[in-house]
Each structure stands twice: as structure tokens, then as C-alpha cells.
Design a protein around this motif. Sequence first.
Motif, PDB file in Angstrom:
ATOM      1  N   TYR A 154       1.288  -1.271  -0.014  1.00 23.85           N
ATOM      2  CA  TYR A 154       0.070   0.189  -0.200  1.00 23.85           C
ATOM      3  C   TYR A 154       1.322   1.435   0.037  1.00 23.85           C
ATOM      4  O   TYR A 154       1.788   1.322   0.466  1.00 23.85           O
ATOM      5  CB  TYR A 154      -0.941   0.253   0.960  1.00 23.85           C
ATOM      6  CG  TYR A 154      -2.694   1.024   0.913  1.00 23.85           C
ATOM      7  CD1 TYR A 154      -2.647   0.702   0.336  1.00 23.85           C
ATOM      8  CD2 TYR A 154      -2.852   1.228   2.522  1.00 23.85           C
ATOM      9  CE1 TYR A 154      -4.735   1.436   0.439  1.00 23.85           C
ATOM     10  CE2 TYR A 154      -3.882   2.619   2.779  1.00 23.85           C
ATOM     11  CZ  TYR A 154      -5.007   2.159   1.385  1.00 23.85           C
ATOM     12  OH  TYR A 154      -5.687   2.457   1.168  1.00 23.85           O
ATOM     13  N   SER A 175       1.794   5.029  -1.637  1.00 23.03           N
ATOM     14  CA  SER A 175       0.645   6.937  -2.120  1.00 23.03           C
ATOM     15  C   SER A 175       1.208   7.713  -3.308  1.00 23.03           C
ATOM     16  O   SER A 175       2.870   6.629  -4.095  1.00 23.03           O
ATOM     17  CB  SER A 175       1.041   8.180  -1.456  1.00 23.03           C
ATOM     18  OG  SER A 175       0.673   9.484  -1.976  1.00 23.03           O
ATOM     19  N   LEU A 207      -3.643   6.940  -2.028  1.00 18.52           N
ATOM     20  CA  LEU A 207      -3.312   5.757  -1.756  1.00 18.52           C
ATOM     21  C   LEU A 207      -3.849   4.174  -2.456  1.00 18.52           C
ATOM     22  O   LEU A 207      -5.022   4.490  -3.101  1.00 18.52           O
ATOM     23  CB  LEU A 207      -4.229   5.698  -0.175  1.00 18.52           C
ATOM     24  CG  LEU A 207      -3.044   6.094   0.410  1.00 18.52           C
ATOM     25  CD1 LEU A 207      -3.333   5.703   2.430  1.00 18.52           C
ATOM     26  CD2 LEU A 207      -1.219   6.030   0.787  1.00 18.52           C
ATOM     27  N   ASP A 208      -3.514   3.341  -2.999  1.00 23.06           N
ATOM     28  CA  ASP A 208      -3.659   2.025  -3.698  1.00 23.06           C
ATOM     29  C   ASP A 208      -2.451   1.252  -3.446  1.00 23.06           C
ATOM     30  O   ASP A 208      -1.342   1.575  -2.930  1.00 23.06           O
ATOM     31  CB  ASP A 208      -4.213   3.015  -4.559  1.00 23.06           C
ATOM     32  CG  ASP A 208      -5.226   1.821  -5.731  1.00 23.06           C
ATOM     33  OD1 ASP A 208      -5.099   0.282  -5.014  1.00 23.06           O
ATOM     34  OD2 ASP A 208      -5.694   2.225  -6.825  1.00 23.06           O
ATOM     35  N   LYS A 209      -2.612  -0.638  -3.944  1.00 19.01           N
ATOM     36  CA  LYS A 209      -2.079  -1.200  -4.692  1.00 19.01           C
ATOM     37  C   LYS A 209      -0.733  -0.634  -5.489  1.00 19.01           C
ATOM     38  O   LYS A 209      -1.252  -0.026  -5.968  1.00 19.01           O
ATOM     39  CB  LYS A 209      -2.404  -2.350  -4.340  1.00 19.01           C
ATOM     40  CG  LYS A 209      -3.440  -2.890  -3.225  1.00 19.01           C
ATOM     41  CD  LYS A 209      -4.295  -4.252  -4.323  1.00 19.01           C
ATOM     42  CE  LYS A 209      -5.191  -5.178  -3.670  1.00 19.01           C
ATOM     43  NZ  LYS A 209      -5.703  -6.124  -3.657  1.00 19.01           N
ATOM     44  N   ASN A 249      -4.491  -4.855   6.210  1.00 18.49           N
ATOM     45  CA  ASN A 249      -5.301  -4.636   6.592  1.00 18.49           C
ATOM     46  C   ASN A 249      -6.654  -4.922   5.847  1.00 18.49           C
ATOM     47  O   ASN A 249      -5.722  -4.619   3.602  1.00 18.49           O
ATOM     48  CB  ASN A 249      -5.063  -2.513   6.298  1.00 18.49           C
ATOM     49  CG  ASN A 249      -6.213  -2.289   7.174  1.00 18.49           C
ATOM     50  OD1 ASN A 249      -7.086  -2.442   7.162  1.00 18.49           O
ATOM     51  ND2 ASN A 249      -5.378  -0.456   7.272  1.00 18.49           N
ATOM     52  N   TYR A 292      -9.801  -3.367   5.421  1.00 16.65           N
ATOM     53  CA  TYR A 292     -10.646  -1.810   5.353  1.00 16.65           C
ATOM     54  C   TYR A 292      -9.693  -0.942   4.719  1.00 16.65           C
ATOM     55  O   TYR A 292     -10.176   0.071   4.897  1.00 16.65           O
ATOM     56  CB  TYR A 292     -11.121  -1.931   7.051  1.00 16.65           C
ATOM     57  CG  TYR A 292     -11.428  -3.297   6.840  1.00 16.65           C
ATOM     58  CD1 TYR A 292     -12.369  -3.650   7.662  1.00 16.65           C
ATOM     59  CD2 TYR A 292     -10.613  -3.788   8.629  1.00 16.65           C
ATOM     60  CE1 TYR A 292     -13.182  -4.957   7.829  1.00 16.65           C
ATOM     61  CE2 TYR A 292     -11.342  -5.133   9.341  1.00 16.65           C
ATOM     62  CZ  TYR A 292     -12.232  -5.440   8.674  1.00 16.65           C
ATOM     63  OH  TYR A 292     -12.910  -6.947   9.873  1.00 16.65           O
ATOM     64  N   THR A 293     -10.019  -0.886   3.490  1.00 13.99           N
ATOM     65  CA  THR A 293      -9.224  -0.149   3.628  1.00 13.99           C
ATOM     66  C   THR A 293      -9.963  -0.401   1.543  1.00 13.99           C
ATOM     67  O   THR A 293     -11.176  -1.226   0.799  1.00 13.99           O
ATOM     68  CB  THR A 293      -8.003   0.137   2.579  1.00 13.99           C
ATOM     69  OG1 THR A 293      -7.426  -1.313   1.110  1.00 13.99           O
ATOM     70  CG2 THR A 293      -7.237  -0.389   3.642  1.00 13.99           C
ATOM     71  N   PRO A 294     -10.012   0.796   0.675  1.00 11.41           N
ATOM     72  CA  PRO A 294     -10.792   0.768  -0.626  1.00 11.41           C
ATOM     73  C   PRO A 294     -10.213   0.098  -1.647  1.00 11.41           C
ATOM     74  O   PRO A 294     -11.393   0.253  -2.912  1.00 11.41           O
ATOM     75  CB  PRO A 294     -10.581   2.701  -0.879  1.00 11.41           C
ATOM     76  CG  PRO A 294     -10.331   3.195   0.733  1.00 11.41           C
ATOM     77  CD  PRO A 294     -10.092   1.695   1.167  1.00 11.41           C
ATOM     78  N   SER A 295      -8.782  -0.112  -1.179  1.00  8.98           N
ATOM     79  CA  SER A 295      -8.089  -1.075  -2.225  1.00  8.98           C
ATOM     80  C   SER A 295      -8.341  -2.529  -1.720  1.00  8.98           C
ATOM     81  O   SER A 295      -7.702  -3.204  -2.519  1.00  8.98           O
ATOM     82  CB  SER A 295      -7.269  -0.582  -2.375  1.00  8.98           C
ATOM     83  OG  SER A 295      -6.969   0.480  -2.546  1.00  8.98           O
ATOM     84  N   SER A 326      -7.387  -6.113   0.194  1.00  6.01           N
ATOM     85  CA  SER A 326      -6.511  -5.996   1.320  1.00  6.01           C
ATOM     86  C   SER A 326      -5.429  -5.791   1.015  1.00  6.01           C
ATOM     87  O   SER A 326      -4.927  -5.422  -0.191  1.00  6.01           O
ATOM     88  CB  SER A 326      -6.843  -8.087   1.064  1.00  6.01           C
ATOM     89  OG  SER A 326      -6.080  -8.709   2.240  1.00  6.01           O
ATOM     90  N   GLU A 366       0.225  -2.702   4.818  1.00  3.42           N
ATOM     91  CA  GLU A 366       0.702  -1.161   4.995  1.00  3.42           C
ATOM     92  C   GLU A 366       2.038  -1.778   5.603  1.00  3.42           C
ATOM     93  O   GLU A 366       2.110  -2.148   6.540  1.00  3.42           O
ATOM     94  CB  GLU A 366      -0.538  -0.988   5.912  1.00  3.42           C
ATOM     95  CG  GLU A 366      -1.719  -1.179   5.912  1.00  3.42           C
ATOM     96  CD  GLU A 366      -2.552  -0.145   6.364  1.00  3.42           C
ATOM     97  OE1 GLU A 366      -2.592  -0.140   7.696  1.00  3.42           O
ATOM     98  OE2 GLU A 366      -3.674   1.093   6.271  1.00  3.42           O
TER      99      GLU A 366
END
Length: 308
Positions: free
Chosen positions: A104, A106, A112-114, A278, A280-283, A285, A288
Motif C-alpha cells: 500500500y 501513495s 493511496l492504492d496498491k 489491512n 479495510y481499505t478502499p483497495s 486487502s 501496510e
Amino acid sequence: MNKRWKWVVTGLLSFLLIGMTIFCYSVVSFHKGKKQSQAQVNTKKNETFTGDERPETGEITVLLIGDDGREDDDDGGRSDTLMVVNYDTSAKEPKVISIMRDVYVSIPDVGLDKINAAYAYGGAALTKDVLNDSFGLSINYYAAIDFKVFTQLIDDFFPEGVEIDAETALELDGVEIEPGEQIMDGNTVLQYARYRMDGEGDFGRVRRQQQVADSLIKQAKSGLPIARLPRLLGEAVGYVDTDLPYDVLLDVGTSFLFGTIKELQTLSIPVEGSWDFNDYTPSGSVLEIDEEKNRTAIEMFLTNGEVQ
């Protein structure tokens, strides 16, 4: 002119003639192989790439991207495999840094994304910017390869197959592999390197990819026919979307195949103790990571090959 000097001059002219013949044969074979294969490569995605300036130390750093070629699925053209290959031309030291796709980070102008999403948003150029910003990695060149092309290259370079000591039994895309030493064709090598459906996920997959890279290097040094090498290199350049110059390819390729190089060293990012799952992200699993800890590990690895 006495006989001695006639023999010297004759010898020098013969040497130059042989050298020029070999050079011309190599160039013609290289471009013939390149022309035969390059029509299959789409370079538009990476046409904005500009590499960082090479250091005076003689090191070359290449961003290597594996693309499964699917633009219409959930991944939307993301990179499936992401490696940074570093080669010290003076010390003859090859090093590979494998970066897991779910890290994860920037992404400039995205958020933020994979890390594998950077390739979908902006190709090799944006991926390079992320590697610069997050890990302090300077990238000189890029090479992006489609998985279908990868299997073709393996079959062209190793028509008798590649010897791999498979660490586990697996099945992917109709290919079944049993554990143990065996000869694999290009498609089997690809599925072995791609598999991540076990309990290790990307961690196991990255380890197998590094195993494959090590096997390919060792077998290339001992098994590639010299006469076919220029054409094979030309085919490789034609199949692969890359900005590596011909002289760099020739220099590094010759060094790898005919020189005395050190054992391949590998590093996986994130390093142990520097990440957390993590979900619980927009992306979805993700991994981090502690970027500073991984940046330090990369710097140490490239400097002396060790990570504390």
C-alpha cells in the motif's frame, strides 16, 4: 617490409576481418530477430517513460514489469509482477528486488492504492515515480513483458525446457505441477512463478519467481548456443517493451553469458517485521508497510548485499 612485419600486418588484418564479420553477423541477426517479433508488442503504455540518470559507478537498474495482458478485468491492466533488477557492471553483481503487488503506497495524483495499480494509472513512468518516492530507488530503464510473450521467450531460449526444483504441488490454468526436480516448458514455468493460491499468497509467489530467475540465469550461462545468441537477443528486444539501448543489452548480455558473475542476490519487499495486513481499505486487502524500514533495507542490500 621484412617477413616478420608482413606476418604481423597479415595477422592484424585477419583479426580485424574476423572481428568485423562477427560484428556484422551479430548486428544483422539481432535486427532480424527483433523485426520478426516486435510487431507483437504495444509500446504506447510506456512511451512517456524517462529513466533516471545512470551513476558513474557503472550500475544499471531496470524496472521489470510482468503484465498478464488483461485490460478488461478487475485488475484493469495492473502489473502482475514487479521487480527491480540491479547489475553492477564493475563488480559483476546481479541483484533482484521483488516488490509484492499488494504493498500500500501513495501514488502521485491518485492517492493511496496498491503499488500494482500505478501501472494501470500511468504505466512504467508512474511506477518509477512511486519507487522513487516510497523507496528511494533510482530507475534507469524499464522492461515490460506480457505473460504470453514470456512463455514464447522461454521456449525460444530453452527449447529443451528449464530445469526447476518445484517446491510444492500446484495447479493453475490447467497446468499441474508435482514437487521435485523436473523440466518445464515456458507455460509451466509461468504458472509455477504466478501461483499464489496457497497459504503464503504473494510471499510464496515472490520466492518462486526469484527461484525461477536464478535457474534461468544459471542455465543461460551453460546452455545457450553462441551462434544463435544475437538473434535470440533481437527476438527478446522485439518481444519486450523496453527502452534498454542495444549497446547496454550487448554489454550486459555478454557479461552474463561469458563473464564471471557472482551469484544472484535477492530481496523481497516488504522485509520481515515491516508490514501488517489491512482488509479495510478502499483497495481491499493490502500490506501496510513501514516505508522507512524498507527504504533502509533496500539501501543496505544495494550497497553490500545484506539486510540487518
